[in-house]
Design a protein around this motif. Sequence first.
Motif, PDB file in Angstrom:
ATOM      1  N   GLN A 280       0.837  -1.202   0.000  1.00  0.00           N
ATOM      2  CA  GLN A 280       0.000   0.000   0.000  1.00  0.00           C
ATOM      3  C   GLN A 280       0.870   1.249   0.000  1.00  0.00           C
ATOM      4  O   GLN A 280       0.617   2.197  -0.750  1.00  0.00           O
ATOM      5  N   ALA A 281       1.905   1.257   0.854  1.00  0.00           N
ATOM      6  CA  ALA A 281       2.789   2.423   0.958  1.00  0.00           C
ATOM      7  C   ALA A 281       3.575   2.645  -0.335  1.00  0.00           C
ATOM      8  O   ALA A 281       3.881   3.782  -0.693  1.00  0.00           O
ATOM      9  N   LEU A 282       3.883   1.549  -1.035  1.00  0.00           N
ATOM     10  CA  LEU A 282       4.637   1.650  -2.286  1.00  0.00           C
ATOM     11  C   LEU A 282       3.714   1.822  -3.493  1.00  0.00           C
ATOM     12  O   LEU A 282       4.183   1.862  -4.626  1.00  0.00           O
ATOM     13  N   HIS A 283       2.395   1.913  -3.223  1.00  0.00           N
ATOM     14  CA  HIS A 283       1.388   2.094  -4.276  1.00  0.00           C
ATOM     15  C   HIS A 283       1.397   0.938  -5.279  1.00  0.00           C
ATOM     16  O   HIS A 283       1.255   1.143  -6.502  1.00  0.00           O
ATOM     17  N   LEU A 284       1.546  -0.274  -4.743  1.00  0.00           N
ATOM     18  CA  LEU A 284       1.515  -1.472  -5.563  1.00  0.00           C
ATOM     19  C   LEU A 284       0.168  -2.171  -5.381  1.00  0.00           C
ATOM     20  O   LEU A 284      -0.548  -1.924  -4.420  1.00  0.00           O
ATOM     21  N   SER A 285      -0.149  -3.073  -6.291  1.00  0.00           N
ATOM     22  CA  SER A 285      -1.425  -3.772  -6.246  1.00  0.00           C
ATOM     23  C   SER A 285      -1.534  -4.653  -5.007  1.00  0.00           C
ATOM     24  O   SER A 285      -0.588  -5.361  -4.647  1.00  0.00           O
ATOM     25  N   VAL A 286      -2.694  -4.615  -4.354  1.00  0.00           N
ATOM     26  CA  VAL A 286      -2.941  -5.458  -3.183  1.00  0.00           C
ATOM     27  C   VAL A 286      -4.157  -6.358  -3.416  1.00  0.00           C
ATOM     28  O   VAL A 286      -4.730  -6.899  -2.477  1.00  0.00           O
ATOM     29  N   GLU A 287      -4.539  -6.552  -4.669  1.00  0.00           N
ATOM     30  CA  GLU A 287      -5.724  -7.338  -4.992  1.00  0.00           C
ATOM     31  C   GLU A 287      -5.582  -8.809  -4.609  1.00  0.00           C
ATOM     32  O   GLU A 287      -6.568  -9.490  -4.358  1.00  0.00           O
ATOM     33  N   LEU A 288      -4.337  -9.307  -4.560  1.00  0.00           N
ATOM     34  CA  LEU A 288      -4.132 -10.729  -4.307  1.00  0.00           C
ATOM     35  C   LEU A 288      -4.051 -11.074  -2.826  1.00  0.00           C
ATOM     36  O   LEU A 288      -3.869 -12.229  -2.468  1.00  0.00           O
ATOM     37  N   PHE A 289      -4.176 -10.078  -1.969  1.00  0.00           N
ATOM     38  CA  PHE A 289      -3.967 -10.311  -0.544  1.00  0.00           C
ATOM     39  C   PHE A 289      -5.210 -10.865   0.135  1.00  0.00           C
ATOM     40  O   PHE A 289      -6.337 -10.459  -0.155  1.00  0.00           O
ATOM     41  N   ASP A 290      -4.975 -11.784   1.057  1.00  0.00           N
ATOM     42  CA  ASP A 290      -6.001 -12.287   1.954  1.00  0.00           C
ATOM     43  C   ASP A 290      -5.616 -11.797   3.336  1.00  0.00           C
ATOM     44  O   ASP A 290      -4.588 -12.188   3.884  1.00  0.00           O
ATOM     45  N   SER A 291      -6.406 -10.900   3.902  1.00  0.00           N
ATOM     46  CA  SER A 291      -6.036 -10.265   5.172  1.00  0.00           C
ATOM     47  C   SER A 291      -6.383 -11.118   6.386  1.00  0.00           C
ATOM     48  O   SER A 291      -6.257 -10.677   7.515  1.00  0.00           O
ATOM     49  N   GLY A 292      -6.802 -12.376   6.144  1.00  0.00           N
ATOM     50  CA  GLY A 292      -7.191 -13.226   7.266  1.00  0.00           C
ATOM     51  C   GLY A 292      -6.058 -13.539   8.219  1.00  0.00           C
ATOM     52  O   GLY A 292      -6.256 -13.637   9.425  1.00  0.00           O
ATOM     53  N   GLU A 293      -4.849 -13.727   7.687  1.00  0.00           N
ATOM     54  CA  GLU A 293      -3.677 -14.044   8.496  1.00  0.00           C
ATOM     55  C   GLU A 293      -2.482 -13.310   7.916  1.00  0.00           C
ATOM     56  O   GLU A 293      -2.508 -12.825   6.787  1.00  0.00           O
ATOM     57  N   CYS A 294      -1.404 -13.262   8.700  1.00  0.00           N
ATOM     58  CA  CYS A 294      -0.175 -12.603   8.214  1.00  0.00           C
ATOM     59  C   CYS A 294       0.644 -13.599   7.404  1.00  0.00           C
ATOM     60  O   CYS A 294       1.765 -13.978   7.781  1.00  0.00           O
ATOM     61  N   PHE A 295       0.049 -14.035   6.298  1.00  0.00           N
ATOM     62  CA  PHE A 295       0.712 -14.956   5.371  1.00  0.00           C
ATOM     63  C   PHE A 295       0.283 -14.585   3.963  1.00  0.00           C
ATOM     64  O   PHE A 295      -0.896 -14.308   3.712  1.00  0.00           O
ATOM     65  N   THR A 296       1.236 -14.576   3.029  1.00  0.00           N
ATOM     66  CA  THR A 296       0.900 -14.348   1.617  1.00  0.00           C
ATOM     67  C   THR A 296       1.742 -15.260   0.744  1.00  0.00           C
ATOM     68  O   THR A 296       2.847 -15.662   1.121  1.00  0.00           O
ATOM     69  N   ILE A 297       1.230 -15.586  -0.419  1.00  0.00           N
ATOM     70  CA  ILE A 297       1.998 -16.285  -1.448  1.00  0.00           C
ATOM     71  C   ILE A 297       1.419 -15.913  -2.800  1.00  0.00           C
ATOM     72  O   ILE A 297       0.214 -16.030  -3.023  1.00  0.00           O
ATOM     73  N   PHE A 298       2.258 -15.419  -3.692  1.00  0.00           N
ATOM     74  CA  PHE A 298       1.824 -15.122  -5.047  1.00  0.00           C
ATOM     75  C   PHE A 298       3.041 -14.869  -5.916  1.00  0.00           C
ATOM     76  O   PHE A 298       4.163 -14.713  -5.414  1.00  0.00           O
ATOM     77  N   ASN A 299       2.829 -14.856  -7.213  1.00  0.00           N
ATOM     78  CA  ASN A 299       3.907 -14.616  -8.158  1.00  0.00           C
ATOM     79  C   ASN A 299       4.023 -13.119  -8.424  1.00  0.00           C
ATOM     80  O   ASN A 299       3.009 -12.445  -8.637  1.00  0.00           O
ATOM     81  N   LEU A 300       5.231 -12.611  -8.404  1.00  0.00           N
ATOM     82  CA  LEU A 300       5.426 -11.168  -8.592  1.00  0.00           C
ATOM     83  C   LEU A 300       4.979 -10.699  -9.966  1.00  0.00           C
ATOM     84  O   LEU A 300       4.713  -9.499 -10.147  1.00  0.00           O
TER      85      LEU A 300
END
Length: 308
Positions: A17-37
């Motif tokens: 968010q701070a870097l103004h990048l896309s956050v559409e792939l995020f699941d805010s349920g837990e502090c874990f993410t996985i996706f391809n850049l």
Amino acid sequence: MANSKRIESNSLFQLYQALHLSVELFDSGECFTIFNLNEIGFELPYTSDSYRPNFFSFLFVKNGKGRYTIDEQTFEVEPHSIYFTNPSNYRTFSWTQIDDILLITFDETFLKKYIGEDVYTDFPFLLTETVRPRVVADHFFEEVAVINVEIVNEYRKNTASKYKIIGHLLAVLLFKIREHIWVDYNPIYEGNRSSQIVISFKRILEQHYRDLSLGKADLAFRVQDYANALHLHPNYLSSVIKSKTGKNITAWIAEKTLTEAKSLLQNEDMTIKEISYRLGFSETSHFSNFFKKYEKTSPILYRKSHHS
């Protein structure tokens, strides 16, 4: 451009968010993410602002090029490399090519919730301080890629057990990486010999209490103050100190506080109330209880005993 500002981020979501990048792939349920850049939409070449994360990350670079700069060290990230970063000092990242780069991030809370409280015992390499990207053999890259596909599939589901399953898969991934890359890593050894975080903490600790004794400092530092001085998150600093010295940071501070208290009590020009305040205790009774816990006597009796 890099270094135009400094960003504190408690999650990858906040960082993007701070870097103004896309956050559409995020699941805010837990502090874990996985996706391809390649799904983020970086405009290449891309260079981030300086940021300090509060999360761990793994990059599995099948095909892509970039670099990470942490402090004064810059690491080139090449194809078929695995790059690990942890919550530590400010850094920047840049990309010139992104074809297939898988990013996994997680924080300490996620590790302890879904893998176990002894996570740093099982995976001590999580606290290593100088981490260079590792180019690995094809067979190992393919082996971890199979695990990563399973994690991605679970992450995209909406089931009650998804994060428990991800936690188990992440543990398998960490065991594989430990055995292949960090099988001999020992944080105690690094702490005794070359840990810059431990060395810097001890140096600041000694200097601060020297300043207290000379009246150059008014109040004793808290854990947050030491973390600020080292540009680290307090939870991460605490974990590093505990794992690499065998003693938690509050014990280090308590021992120095006790030593300084005994020294100040030998100076009758200062009242016990003044000593309590200087050492960071909001109430004289709190200081008295602290002193009794370690010395088995009260500050008043200690002072009388010393002068008698």
